[in-house]
Scaffold this motif. Structure first.
Motif, PDB file in Angstrom:
ATOM      1  N   UNK A 151      51.303  75.858  17.429  1.00 23.61           N
ATOM      2  CA  UNK A 151      51.227  76.597  18.310  1.00 23.61           C
ATOM      3  C   UNK A 151      50.904  75.046  19.483  1.00 23.61           C
ATOM      4  N   UNK A 152      49.535  74.624  18.653  1.00 23.40           N
ATOM      5  CA  UNK A 152      48.522  74.350  19.218  1.00 23.40           C
ATOM      6  C   UNK A 152      48.762  72.556  19.373  1.00 23.40           C
ATOM      7  N   UNK A 153      50.106  72.199  18.737  1.00 22.70           N
ATOM      8  CA  UNK A 153      51.052  70.837  18.990  1.00 22.70           C
ATOM      9  C   UNK A 153      51.634  70.948  20.623  1.00 22.70           C
ATOM     10  N   UNK A 154      51.668  69.880  21.158  1.00 22.01           N
ATOM     11  CA  UNK A 154      52.075  70.116  22.935  1.00 22.01           C
ATOM     12  C   UNK A 154      53.083  70.073  23.495  1.00 22.01           C
ATOM     13  N   UNK A 155      53.794  70.917  24.025  1.00 24.46           N
ATOM     14  CA  UNK A 155      55.101  71.446  24.554  1.00 24.46           C
ATOM     15  C   UNK A 155      55.820  70.538  24.075  1.00 24.46           C
ATOM     16  N   UNK A 156      57.180  70.607  23.410  1.00 20.59           N
ATOM     17  CA  UNK A 156      58.468  70.091  22.683  1.00 20.59           C
ATOM     18  C   UNK A 156      58.932  69.083  23.549  1.00 20.59           C
ATOM     19  N   UNK A 157      58.717  69.652  25.368  1.00 22.18           N
ATOM     20  CA  UNK A 157      59.310  68.549  25.849  1.00 22.18           C
ATOM     21  C   UNK A 157      58.412  66.813  25.943  1.00 22.18           C
ATOM     22  N   UNK A 158      56.765  66.800  25.991  1.00 22.56           N
ATOM     23  CA  UNK A 158      56.292  65.927  25.725  1.00 22.56           C
ATOM     24  C   UNK A 158      56.219  65.373  24.414  1.00 22.56           C
ATOM     25  N   UNK A 159      56.676  66.489  23.077  1.00 23.82           N
ATOM     26  CA  UNK A 159      56.515  65.748  22.267  1.00 23.82           C
ATOM     27  C   UNK A 159      57.601  64.917  22.110  1.00 23.82           C
ATOM     28  N   UNK A 160      58.525  65.208  22.485  1.00 25.37           N
ATOM     29  CA  UNK A 160      60.308  64.557  22.857  1.00 25.37           C
ATOM     30  C   UNK A 160      60.119  63.249  23.529  1.00 25.37           C
TER      31      UNK A 160
END
Lengths: 277, 465
Positions: free
Chosen positions: A170-179
């Motif tokens: 949950x602490x990871x950046x937004x999936x869009x940001x990772x993508x």
């Protein structure tokens, strides 16, 4: 710096990378903040030790880490961590990526330590400024692809919705940001690898009178480049993103690692003389 | 040809073909390694042979895939160019279609009470400038863009890729590459007949330059720039005796003249003989190339040659040069021997056997039963040069550079355009339209969030593409 001092420092870096790997794994499994901080601190310390050893050797042997399995694998391990830590600096939530990155760096440097460490002279066709350009871009490409691989793993872990690691993920950046970051690293790697292939072709033409000879190393570089070209193509024209793109990034890295380290040991290649020693 | 899926399949197809090709030995079916592989894998060999994987890169299957990829790349490049040009012309132009799209779109931000249109537009301008975008503000519409020129990056990359493929194909069809041996102190004309081995593309049409290639010196331990460069010949290119270019040739330092590249390949020893008639007139001369790679265990470097001395007869010669012994027992120094003596045995075409080997110093001869004398004239070094005649190489470099620069624009500098319209309607909305590439997926959401924060509201719908 003597060879003995260099080996001692390198061994220290291997040890610290191992500690960092354990730190990240423990942090992920048991949610221990101290383990995570220990992992990050060890990764930083390992990178410093590794940098000192590489620079010391550079000064002693008179050329950068470009010749022989020891130098090449060690540099790949160094770049794996060197790409990871700035990424972590910008996106703190990405520490979980260290679970994959640090063992990879540990294995690369550990593998390098098993090879011969004698200084290899730069002579014959290696005496060229293209050597630095070619090797530098090969390593930059590898580093960028390794970062995209790590991001893809993080993306897929969260996409899978693992309940066990839910708090951490949950602490990871937004999936869009990772993508988006994953795409940027693949794009950068694609560019760096393209420059590596082109500089190699120009160099081969200067040294041997042909720019392309389907040498196994050249061939596998092209294969890897085409795989990443496929990634970019399906993403930009067919709109593939998210999990599908992430899976391509995951399956592509082994091809790059095989190209850089495996090909000289499997095939008879003119590059073998420079990478196998 | 226009289908992105077809391109994906072509890339995958070429990739798979190349991977399969790396798994089998390459060469003609008669080559030992290929034949041995075929015997060991009889079932796989059927498929391998039908796909031409033993000679993969000249096989019609591979060439067809590459030609299809080339055609598809050109179509793709053209479409992208038209699209980018259209987009570029539309920048700064407020068309009714654009306004209609903005109004129909569901990317809107409700303005809070008390916030005027002007204030909202000011806030939007500040936000967009923070994204390092160039903002143009008209009476109706606010338009911002960044890296607009980068929209041409993708078409430029595809054109460069198409050019690279076309240049490689054209280059392969029209190039020639051959190996030529030249004795030190002598010259050889760059013609088809001078080459020991030459490969010419089907459209080369024997357009050899006819220039003279001369080797005036060979340094077996050449040093330049503080580095050991290995054996290096000093090569000159001449036209009718006039030197056009000359230099030491060693790896990474080829001699270039126009489309011609001269590279060093190897060196060896070149003994020369003269065949004399009983009256002393010269019947034939010959200089021969003996390679260190052929050295026998006893340190002899053999060379066997045939001299046509007349229409009716031939003379077969066997020469062997004895190398000086090295420091280790059984080793020999791969350089000009201190004494230049050779062992020479001869056989006339009419005779079944060779004469017993005679040890000859330079200037000495052996007399044959026919009265002919074979005189050994001495040994020099010879240099084997690789001569490449390929006009396409500099253009390939330019196309490579173009592809790299275009990739930077395509992947690192994404073109972005944002239109913002503060609507004068009862709903008091800020209409937003964002155009960004698929390489930039987070940008739309980010703009919407920042604009909403700036005007003190929240987006009530997704920002459209």
């Amino acid at each position: 710096m003597t060879l003995i001092v260099e080996v001692v420092i390198m061994s220290g870096a291997v040890l610290v990378y191992a500690i960092a790997s354990m730190g990240f794994v423990v942090a992920l499994m048991f949610g221990k903040k101290q383990a995570r901080l220990a992992g990050i601190a060890s990764a930083c310390a390992g990178l410093v030790l590794h940098a000192v050893a590489i620079l010391g050797r550079w000064v002693r042997v008179g050329h950068g880490p470009a010749v022989g399995f020891y130098e090449v694998a060690s540099l790949l391990g160094f770049l794996t961590v060197a790409f990871f830590l700035p990424l972590l600096w910008r996106q703190r939530g990405l520490w979980v990526v260290g679970v994959g990155v640090m063992p990879l760096a540990f294995l690369l440097l550990g593998g390098a330590m098993l090879a011969g460490k004698e200084a290899q002279g730069i002579e014959g066709s290696l005496v060229s400024y293209w050597l630095g350009i070619h090797v530098a871009f090969a390593n930059l490409a590898y580093g960028a692809y390794a970062a995209s691989f790590a991001l893809a793993i993080a993306f897929l872990l969260r996409e899978k919705g693992s309940t066990r690691f839910a708090t951490v993920l949950a602490k990871l950046p937004d999936q869009l940001v990772i993508d988006g970051l994953m795409f940027k690293f693949v794009g950068a790697g694609f560019l760096f690898q393209g420059i590596m292939i082109v500089s190699g072709a120009i160099w081969a033409n200067e040294a041997w009178g042909r720019y392309w000879a389907w040498d196994p190393m050249e061939t596998w570089s092209l294969i890897a480049w085409m795989i990443y070209a496929g990634y970019l193509h399906v993403r930009l024209t067919l709109g593939w993103s998210g999990s599908r793109a992430a899976w391509i990034a995951v399956f592509s890295l082994p091809v790059i690692v095989f190209t850089l380290l495996g090909v000289p040991n499997v095939y008879k290649t003119i590059h073998g003389a420079y990478l196998q020693r | 040809m226009r289908s992105p899926r077809l391109v994906a399949w072509l890339i995958a197809g070429i990739g798979v073909y190349i991977v399969l090709a790396t798994l089998v030995p390459h060469g003609s079916a008669t080559e030992p390694k290929v034949a041995a592989w075929a015997v060991r894998h009889p079932v796989a060999e059927r498929y391998v042979a039908s796909l031409g994987l033993h000679r993969p890169y000249t096989n019609p299957v591979f060439l067809l895939l590459v030609v299809l990829l080339e055609a598809s790349t050109i179509v793709c490049a053209w479409e992208r160019t038209v699209s980018a040009a259209r987009g570029s012309r539309a920048v700064g132009v407020v068309t009714p279609e654009l306004l209609a799209r903005l109004r129909e779109a569901d990317g809107r931000i409700l303005l809070p009470a008390g916030k005027s249109r002007e204030e909202a537009a000011d806030a939007a301008e500040r936000v967009l400038r923070r994204f390092r975008m160039r903002v143009r503000r008209g009476p109706v519409l606010l338009e911002a863009d960044s890296f607009r020129f980068a929209a041409f990056g993708s078409p430029a990359f595809h054109w460069a890729l198409a050019a690279i493929l076309a240049l490689i194909m054209a280059g392969q069809l029209t190039r020639a590459e051959g190996k030529i041996g030249i004795r030190v102190g002598e010259a050889s004309r760059e013609t088809h007949a001078s080459y020991g081995h030459v490969e010419e593309g089907p459209l080369f049409l024997e357009r050899h330059t006819g220039l003279d290639l001369a080797v005036s010196d060979l340094d077996s331990e050449h040093r330049a720039g503080g580095h050991d460069r290995g054996p290096s010949p000093f090569v000159s290119l001449l036209r009718e005796g006039r030197v056009l270019r000359r230099q030491w040739v060693y790896p990474n330092n080829p001699l270039r003249l126009g489309r011609l590249f001269v590279h060093y390949d190897d060196y060896g020893l070149s003994p020369a003989v003269t065949v004399l008639a009983p009256d002393g007139s010269v019947v034939a001369t010959g200089a021969f190339f003996a390679d260190f790679a052929n050295m026998r265990q006893d340190g002899l470097v053999p060379v066997e040659v045939t001299l046509a001395q007349g229409a009716s007869d031939e003379l077969f010669l066997r020469l062997a040069i004895r190398l000086d012994p090295g420091e280790k027992p059984g080793s020999f120094i791969r350089a000009m021997p201190s004494g230049q003596a050779v062992d020479l045995s001869c056989r006339l075409g009419t005779s079944p056997t060779f004469t017993a080997p005679a040890r000859l110093e330079p200037g000495r001869d052996v007399v044959l039963s026919s009265g002919l004398r074979v005189r050994y004239d001495g040994t020099r070094y010879y240099a084997r040069l690789v001569v490449v005649d390929d006009w396409s190489i500099p253009y390939l470099y330019v196309a490579f550079a173009g592809a790299c620069i275009a990739t930077v624009f395509t992947l690192i500098l994404p073109p972005r355009t944002v239109w913002v319209l503060a609507e004068e309607s009862p709903e008091r909305r800020l209409l937003v339209r964002v155009r960004a590439g698929r390489s930039d997926p987070a940008f739309r959401g980010l703009v919407a969030r920042r604009l909403a924060e700036a005007v003190g509201s929240g987006p009530d719908g997704e920002v459209p593409s």
